[in-house]
Design an enzyme around this catalytic site. Structure first.
Site, PDB file in Angstrom:
ATOM      1  N   ARG A 162       0.836  -1.219   0.000  1.00 27.40           N
ATOM      2  CA  ARG A 162       0.000   0.000   0.000  1.00 27.40           C
ATOM      3  C   ARG A 162       0.866   1.264   0.000  1.00 27.40           C
ATOM      4  O   ARG A 162       0.548   2.250   0.649  1.00 27.40           O
ATOM      5  CB  ARG A 162      -0.923   0.051   1.222  1.00 27.40           C
ATOM      6  CG  ARG A 162      -1.812  -1.121   1.414  1.00 27.40           C
ATOM      7  CD  ARG A 162      -2.925  -1.191   0.372  1.00 27.40           C
ATOM      8  NE  ARG A 162      -3.731  -2.359   0.633  1.00 27.40           N
ATOM      9  CZ  ARG A 162      -3.441  -3.581   0.200  1.00 27.40           C
ATOM     10  NH1 ARG A 162      -2.385  -3.784  -0.567  1.00 27.40           N
ATOM     11  NH2 ARG A 162      -4.200  -4.605   0.499  1.00 27.40           N
ATOM     12  N   SER A 235     -10.647  -1.323   4.987  1.00 27.90           N
ATOM     13  CA  SER A 235      -9.800  -1.602   6.160  1.00 27.90           C
ATOM     14  C   SER A 235      -9.357  -0.286   6.785  1.00 27.90           C
ATOM     15  O   SER A 235      -8.736   0.537   6.104  1.00 27.90           O
ATOM     16  CB  SER A 235      -8.558  -2.385   5.743  1.00 27.90           C
ATOM     17  OG  SER A 235      -8.952  -3.570   5.107  1.00 27.90           O
ATOM     18  N   GLU A 333      -4.896   2.959   7.993  1.00 33.45           N
ATOM     19  CA  GLU A 333      -4.642   2.874   6.556  1.00 33.45           C
ATOM     20  C   GLU A 333      -5.401   4.008   5.865  1.00 33.45           C
ATOM     21  O   GLU A 333      -4.983   4.525   4.826  1.00 33.45           O
ATOM     22  CB  GLU A 333      -5.129   1.518   6.035  1.00 33.45           C
ATOM     23  CG  GLU A 333      -4.830   1.317   4.580  1.00 33.45           C
ATOM     24  CD  GLU A 333      -5.058  -0.111   4.090  1.00 33.45           C
ATOM     25  OE1 GLU A 333      -4.756  -1.060   4.834  1.00 33.45           O
ATOM     26  OE2 GLU A 333      -5.545  -0.254   2.962  1.00 33.45           O
TER      27      GLU A 333
HETATM   28  C1  LIG Z   1     -15.483  -1.294   1.004  1.00 38.86           C
HETATM   29  C2  LIG Z   1     -14.041  -0.999   0.669  1.00 38.86           C
HETATM   30  C3  LIG Z   1     -13.174  -2.040   0.369  1.00 38.86           C
HETATM   31  C4  LIG Z   1     -11.835  -1.779   0.054  1.00 38.86           C
HETATM   32  N1  LIG Z   1     -11.018  -2.834  -0.252  1.00 38.86           N
HETATM   33  C5  LIG Z   1      -9.732  -2.605  -0.581  1.00 38.86           C
HETATM   34  C6  LIG Z   1      -8.871  -3.693  -0.938  1.00 38.86           C
HETATM   35  O1  LIG Z   1      -9.288  -4.846  -0.980  1.00 38.86           O
HETATM   36  N2  LIG Z   1      -7.574  -3.416  -1.230  1.00 38.86           N
HETATM   37  C7  LIG Z   1      -7.086  -2.132  -1.218  1.00 38.86           C
HETATM   38  O2  LIG Z   1      -5.895  -1.948  -1.524  1.00 38.86           O
HETATM   39  N3  LIG Z   1      -7.873  -1.079  -0.906  1.00 38.86           N
HETATM   40  C8  LIG Z   1      -9.182  -1.287  -0.580  1.00 38.86           C
HETATM   41  N4  LIG Z   1      -9.990  -0.237  -0.242  1.00 38.86           N
HETATM   42  C9  LIG Z   1      -9.421   1.128  -0.204  1.00 38.86           C
HETATM   43  C10 LIG Z   1      -9.628   1.942  -1.505  1.00 38.86           C
HETATM   44  O3  LIG Z   1     -10.544   1.313  -2.346  1.00 38.86           O
HETATM   45  C11 LIG Z   1      -8.308   2.148  -2.239  1.00 38.86           C
HETATM   46  O4  LIG Z   1      -7.358   2.786  -1.423  1.00 38.86           O
HETATM   47  C12 LIG Z   1      -8.493   2.957  -3.547  1.00 38.86           C
HETATM   48  O5  LIG Z   1      -7.348   2.915  -4.340  1.00 38.86           O
HETATM   49  C13 LIG Z   1      -8.852   4.419  -3.281  1.00 38.86           C
HETATM   50  O6  LIG Z   1      -9.186   4.964  -4.538  1.00 38.86           O
HETATM   51  P1  LIG Z   1      -9.974   6.306  -4.664  1.00 38.86           P
HETATM   52  O7  LIG Z   1     -10.106   6.606  -6.118  1.00 38.86           O
HETATM   53  O8  LIG Z   1     -11.220   6.242  -3.891  1.00 38.86           O
HETATM   54  O9  LIG Z   1      -8.930   7.328  -4.035  1.00 38.86           O
HETATM   55  P2  LIG Z   1      -9.111   8.402  -2.865  1.00 38.86           P
HETATM   56  O10 LIG Z   1      -9.504   7.708  -1.611  1.00 38.86           O
HETATM   57  O11 LIG Z   1      -9.964   9.514  -3.325  1.00 38.86           O
HETATM   58  O12 LIG Z   1      -7.612   8.920  -2.735  1.00 38.86           O
HETATM   59  C14 LIG Z   1      -6.591   8.084  -2.256  1.00 38.86           C
HETATM   60  C15 LIG Z   1      -5.252   8.822  -2.397  1.00 38.86           C
HETATM   61  O13 LIG Z   1      -4.911   8.939  -3.766  1.00 38.86           O
HETATM   62  C16 LIG Z   1      -4.690  10.312  -4.112  1.00 38.86           C
HETATM   63  N5  LIG Z   1      -5.168  10.472  -5.494  1.00 38.86           N
HETATM   64  C17 LIG Z   1      -6.398  10.178  -5.974  1.00 38.86           C
HETATM   65  N6  LIG Z   1      -6.437  10.357  -7.299  1.00 38.86           N
HETATM   66  C18 LIG Z   1      -5.210  10.792  -7.678  1.00 38.86           C
HETATM   67  C19 LIG Z   1      -4.623  11.159  -8.921  1.00 38.86           C
HETATM   68  N7  LIG Z   1      -5.268  11.103 -10.086  1.00 38.86           N
HETATM   69  N8  LIG Z   1      -3.326  11.574  -8.914  1.00 38.86           N
HETATM   70  C20 LIG Z   1      -2.614  11.626  -7.751  1.00 38.86           C
HETATM   71  N9  LIG Z   1      -3.115  11.297  -6.557  1.00 38.86           N
HETATM   72  C21 LIG Z   1      -4.401  10.872  -6.512  1.00 38.86           C
HETATM   73  C22 LIG Z   1      -5.490  11.088  -3.099  1.00 38.86           C
HETATM   74  O14 LIG Z   1      -4.966  12.404  -2.931  1.00 38.86           O
HETATM   75  C23 LIG Z   1      -5.283  10.244  -1.857  1.00 38.86           C
HETATM   76  O15 LIG Z   1      -4.031  10.524  -1.275  1.00 38.86           O
HETATM   77  C24 LIG Z   1     -11.352  -0.454   0.054  1.00 38.86           C
HETATM   78  C25 LIG Z   1     -12.222   0.605   0.340  1.00 38.86           C
HETATM   79  C26 LIG Z   1     -13.554   0.337   0.633  1.00 38.86           C
HETATM   80  C27 LIG Z   1     -14.494   1.480   0.904  1.00 38.86           C
END
Ligand SMILES: Cc1cc2nc3c(=O)[nH]c(=O)nc-3n(C[C@H](O)[C@H](O)[C@H](O)COP(=O)(O)OP(=O)(O)OC[C@H]3O[C@@H](n4cnc5c(N)ncnc54)[C@H](O)[C@@H]3O)c2cc1C
Length: 337
Positions: A162, A235, A333
């Site tokens: 991560r 998580s 996390e």
């Molecule tokens: C129900 C649930 C289950 C999940 N299961 C998993 C899993 O199995 N494995 C796992 O790894 N994660 C999991 N996650 C966490 C999450 O899905 C991941 O961390 C995902 O990558 C976040 O993506 P997001 O687009 O929502 O980013 P955000 O939460 O909006 O942002 C995350 C980070 O990325 C940065 N960011 C976003 N877009 C960009 C861009 N274009 N350029 C530069 N920086 C950027 C943001 O500033 C922030 O620091 C889960 C979350 C939920 C709610």
């Protein structure tokens, strides 16, 4: 380009926190992003994806950027290998669905992870024995220092659990697209968790990426909250890594061998969920926040109108409880904004 002042971010964070930002900008092309007069925007400026790893702890005083760059293109269709370039604003699971539909291996174990493609490369998302770095061939970014386009090859991205170099250069790079490498070669990853059990009775030699995707989706739906139904950020805590001696001391005091993964460097990773469960936090509530009954590593917005303070108060109680009982400091996390 969408540009809205005093914007409600509830639909942009899966915890469903009712918070606002001073300015919200959704750009639909890289050129639009490049042409923004960055310095004139309310500060600070942050970029979000689907907000599925974020906890907004209150209103955000600055500008929230969001990518509307949405395309999935096949750039090289080799006999074995297929290269795809995908815009940062594409929902990650839509990309996975596209690969599976076309019989391409590599992304299927990452099915149903919320969020967008841009953030997947920042987070190095992972599940069921696969990390997204395993299929990333390169990442295209804008460097906010001079708005130049920068292309990183995977080895330059410092990927770990991560973790990526993006996390250590917060705000500097905006991911605009990701180059993925998939394969047509039969290569299912079945070793992790209960995948094999979920496929019981299937002819493994005839398995397709779509079958595996369907199985992973079934497994995930059983234990993780659907963000469309109940707010969470997945998580909440990282699984702690500790010296073997500390792990053995915990096993002795608890009178039971904790579940664990031995790491190559001799340290031991223990599931935070086990500790949280052992302390009896499963189902515990604080205001509208709750430790999820089916998976205690997840904190949910159970009432639908939990305040950030409810989540933080439950978080702090868990951290203090785990510290007192196991001598381990849990780190979140979920990114607190
Ligand atoms: C129900 C649930 C289950 C999940 N299961 C998993 C899993 O199995 N494995 C796992 O790894 N994660 C999991 N996650 C966490 C999450 O899905 C991941 O961390 C995902 O990558 C976040 O993506 P997001 O687009 O929502 O980013 P955000 O939460 O909006 O942002 C995350 C980070 O990325 C940065 N960011 C976003 N877009 C960009 C861009 N274009 N350029 C530069 N920086 C950027 C943001 O500033 C922030 O620091 C889960 C979350 C939920 C709610």
């Amino acid at each position: 380009m969408i540009r809205i002042e005093n914007y409600d971010l509830s639909a942009h964070n899966t915890f469903r926190m009712k918070v606002k930002c001073a300015l919200y900008i959704e750009y639909s092309s890289v050129e639009e992003l490049q042409n923004l007069d960055y310095t004139s925007l309310p500060q600070p400026v942050m970029h979000i994806g689907g907000g599925s790893n974020l906890l907004f702890t209150g209103d955000f005083p600055g500008t929230v950027l969001h990518s509307g760059v949405k395309y999935i293109k096949y750039v090289d269709m080799g006999l074995d290998e297929v290269l795809m370039t995908v815009g940062s604003g594409v929902v990650f699971d839509d990309f996975v669905a596209e690969t599976c539909k076309n019989g391409l291996w590599g992304a299927e174990n990452l099915s149903l992870i919320p969020g967008e493609v841009g953030a997947s490369a920042v987070q190095n998302i992972g599940a069921y024995g696969v990390e997204v770095k395993d299929i990333i061939a390169g990442v295209v970014c804008l460097d906010t220092k001079d708005w130049s386009k920068t292309v990183f090859k995977t080895p330059e991205l410092g990927y770990g659990y991560r973790d990526s170099m993006f996390k250590h250069n917060k705000g500097r790079y905006i991911v605009t697209s990701v180059l993925f490498r998939l394969t047509r070669k039969y290569s299912p990853k079945l070793e992790y968790g209960n995948i094999k059990a979920a496929l019981e009775g299937s002819d493994l030699s005839a398995l397709t990426p779509q079958h595996l995707r369907d199985a992973i989706i079934r497994i995930r739906r059983e234990k993780l909250p659907d963000p469309d139904e109940i707010g969470s950020a997945g998580s909440f805590f990282k699984n702690p890594v500790m010296p073997r001696a500390q792990y053995e001391a915990i096993a002795k005091t608890e009178g039971v061998e904790p579940p664990h993964f031995d790491l190559p460097d001799g340290e031991v990773k223990v599931p935070a969920a086990w500790m949280i469960d052992r302390l009896g936090f499963r189902g515990a509530t604080k205001g509208g926040a709750k430790v999820y009954d089916k998976q205690p590593l997840v904190i949910v917005n159970a009432s639908g109108d939990a305040a950030p303070a409810d989540i933080i108060s439950l978080e702090n109680e868990i951290i203090a409880g785990v510290k007192e009982r196991f001598g381990v400091t849990l780190s979140p996390e979920v990114e607190h904004i």
